[in-house]
Design an enzyme around this catalytic site. Structure first.
Site, mmCIF file in Angstrom:
data_model
loop_
_atom_site.group_PDB
_atom_site.id
_atom_site.type_symbol
_atom_site.label_atom_id
_atom_site.label_comp_id
_atom_site.label_asym_id
_atom_site.label_seq_id
_atom_site.Cartn_x
_atom_site.Cartn_y
_atom_site.Cartn_z
ATOM 1 N N LYS A 174 0.863 -1.178 0.000
ATOM 2 C CA LYS A 174 0.000 0.000 0.000
ATOM 3 C C LYS A 174 0.907 1.239 0.000
ATOM 4 O O LYS A 174 1.447 1.629 1.032
ATOM 5 C CB LYS A 174 -0.922 -0.015 1.216
ATOM 6 C CG LYS A 174 -2.038 1.050 1.177
ATOM 7 C CD LYS A 174 -1.582 2.300 1.860
ATOM 8 C CE LYS A 174 -2.578 3.431 1.700
ATOM 9 N NZ LYS A 174 -2.011 4.743 2.043
ATOM 10 N N GLU A 226 8.817 1.349 11.557
ATOM 11 C CA GLU A 226 9.929 2.287 11.458
ATOM 12 C C GLU A 226 9.303 3.675 11.459
ATOM 13 O O GLU A 226 8.648 4.077 10.503
ATOM 14 C CB GLU A 226 10.736 2.039 10.176
ATOM 15 C CG GLU A 226 12.141 2.647 10.230
ATOM 16 C CD GLU A 226 12.226 4.019 9.601
ATOM 17 O OE1 GLU A 226 12.133 5.007 10.368
ATOM 18 O OE2 GLU A 226 12.376 4.107 8.382
ATOM 19 N N CYS A 260 13.522 10.576 7.698
ATOM 20 C CA CYS A 260 13.301 10.200 9.098
ATOM 21 C C CYS A 260 14.584 10.262 9.915
ATOM 22 O O CYS A 260 14.546 10.543 11.116
ATOM 23 C CB CYS A 260 12.681 8.803 9.183
ATOM 24 S SG CYS A 260 13.625 7.527 8.331
ATOM 25 N N GLU A 311 9.647 16.462 15.710
ATOM 26 C CA GLU A 311 10.061 16.169 14.339
ATOM 27 C C GLU A 311 9.351 17.118 13.379
ATOM 28 O O GLU A 311 8.128 17.095 13.254
ATOM 29 C CB GLU A 311 9.734 14.721 13.975
ATOM 30 C CG GLU A 311 10.274 14.314 12.627
ATOM 31 C CD GLU A 311 10.040 12.853 12.298
ATOM 32 O OE1 GLU A 311 10.875 12.271 11.599
ATOM 33 O OE2 GLU A 311 9.011 12.300 12.746
#
Length: 496
Positions: free
Chosen positions: A192, A267, A302, A399
């Site tokens: 996906k 993750e 990331c 973040e």
């Protein structure tokens, strides 16, 4: 004479590019059963690229049934490893033959520079597939020592049906990190892709069919968060691998627990610390690496080094070098091979990053940037932005996922390690020093899945596992250890 592949070349190619927008289920491209679609727009200029099939319950159920049928039929799972290897290598070869097309799709879909997609993103995805193809016939089981009356073996078997939900920042590479080891291990896969960047995943599905991957073994179901939710709740999916935000990762874990306790690998985010000591062997190189660590891919990484910790005695000199290095990351037209950075993924991400920049202007001292750029009308371009701050500001703790760097000064090594570890994340870190003892203390003390020393984001090779500590997730992508995520270990004990 070969044609010069300049911006005009890539613009012409983008005009003629054919885009596959249907789902890929049971070896065939299909539309959604209700005909629903969603629009995919290019971050470069906002133009519509395609109306993509919006997969919901019927398509998810069909993909799961196809994957389950293929797995139980054994046409892939029970192949000799070298036969799976051969098919995966044929697929990789076809991807290489279509690398220019895939790179252009990735640039149009994500707004990243064509120079990156042609030189890094697509070649890295192909390398990942080749690496796991080459690995699969070299992984053996075990014959443990036991009582002589018995013979015992430990064998590795595929887990079954694997769903992979991947992000938009490196669409094909992050997908390959999931599907390559899962397929190599003998599983069936349902991929996906992000609704923001589904096009390269849909294209490689047809190449998988051409390579001889059996029907149902590799499926692609484009859609939004609801599509992902249906996959996470589906009782006939055995394993789900996800890369994305912590909030979505938590919800996926809850959904897995509420359904069939499917194995979940996550993750998630990062707020990685890049530590520069006063005895850094090369301040200019460290400053250039620090700029690349947070401004490459517009900071949409990331493991971006978004916290720069600099020893106070060299802070002034280092920041001067850093400001000079950062100016190389002004965004340009993503279809121009000379551009180093491109557009943010969409307006929502642009507004999110601008929000953090405004917070930074109130909380900290702006050293560089902080404004948008007029590059291509309709796109979302930002200047590289640097703040001097302390560890308590939101821009230093949360973040941002954009080209925003927080510079924090410290005094002693122990202070730096404590600052680096004072985060819920633990994905990556870096340490710059000429002192071997300090390097050893830092590499052991930093709570991060990857620690670079005197470099940043270099040698991210398939031989090294990638993943994080704490709320950066669980499990590891890449390396032989990735097979553990998609395998079951079986002990067989025979009385002789």
């Amino acid at each position: 004479m070969p044609q010069l592949k300049d911006a005009a070349y890539w613009r012409a190619q983008s005009t003629d590019l054919l885009v596959e927008a249907r789902a890929f289920i049971a070896g065939a491209y299909v539309g959604a059963s209700d005909g629903e679609t969603f629009a995919v727009h290019s971050p470069i200029d906002g133009r519509e690229l395609a109306q993509v099939a919006l997969c919901r319950g019927p398509e998810v159920d069909r993909a799961v049934a196809a994957a389950r049928g293929a797995f139980q039929g054994g046409g892939w799972a029970e192949l000799m490893p070298r036969q799976r290897k051969a098919a995966l290598l044929r697929w990789a070869a076809l991807m290489r033959a279509h690398a220019e097309e895939l790179a252009l799709l990735e640039t149009l879909d994500t707004g990243k520079p064509i120079g990156d997609t042609t030189a890094v993103d697509i070649p890295s995805a192909i390398y990942c597939l080749e690496w796991f193809a080459e690995l699969v016939d070299k992984v053996a089981g075990e014959v443990p020592a036991c009582d002589p009356q018995f013979l015992g073996t430990v064998t590795r078997e595929p887990v079954g049906v694997v769903a992979a939900i991947v992000p938009w920042n490196y669409p094909l590479l992050m997908a390959a990190w999931k599907f390559a080891p899962a397929l190599a291990a003998g599983n069936s896969v349902i991929l996906k892709p992000s609704e923001k960047s589904p096009l390269s995943a849909l294209r490689i599905a047809g190449l998988a069919r051409e390579a001889g991957i059996p029907e149902g073994v590799f499926n692609v179901v484009p859609g939004d968060g609801e599509t992902g939710r249906l996959l996470s709740l589906h009782p006939h999916i055995d394993c789900l691998a996800f890369t994305g935000s912590g909030a979505v990762g938590r919800q996926i874990s809850r959904n897995a627990a509420d359904s069939n306790l499917k194995r979940v690998w996550l993750e998630l985010g990062g707020k990685s610390a890049n530590i520069v000591m006063a005895d850094c062997p090369d301040l200019r190189r460290a400053a250039q690496a620090a700029a690349a660590a947070v401004f490459s891919n517009m900071g949409q990484v990331c493991s971006a080094g978004s916290r720069l910790l600099v020893q106070r005695s060299i802070a002034e000199a280092f920041i001067a070098e850093l400001l000079e290095a950062a100016r190389a990351y002004l965004p340009g037209d993503p279809l121009d091979p000379a551009s180093v950075t491109g557009s943010l993924i969409d307006d929502a991400q642009y507004q999110r990053v601008r929000h953090y920049i405004e917070l930074g202007k109130r909380e900290a001292r702006l050293l560089l940037g902080g404004e948008g750029c007029a590059v291509v009308p309709g796109g979302h371009y930002l200047q590289p932005t640097i703040f001097a701050t302390d560890a308590s500001s939101r821009i230093a703790r949360e973040e941002v996922f954009g080209p925003v760097l927080s510079v924090i000064e410290f005094d002693e090594l122990d202070d730096a390690i404590a600052l680096a570890n004072a985060s819920e994340y633990g994905l990556a870190a870096a340490f710059w020093s000429a002192d071997l003892g300090a390097i050893r203390r830092a590499s052991r003390g930093l709570r991060a899945g990857t620690v670079w020393v005197n470099c940043y984001d270099e040698l991210l090779d398939m031989n090294f596992p990638f993943g994080g500590f704490k709320e950066s997730g669980n499990g590891r992508d890449n390396s032989v250890h990735a097979l553990d995520k998609y395998s079951e270990l079986k002990s067989t004990i025979i009385r002789c």
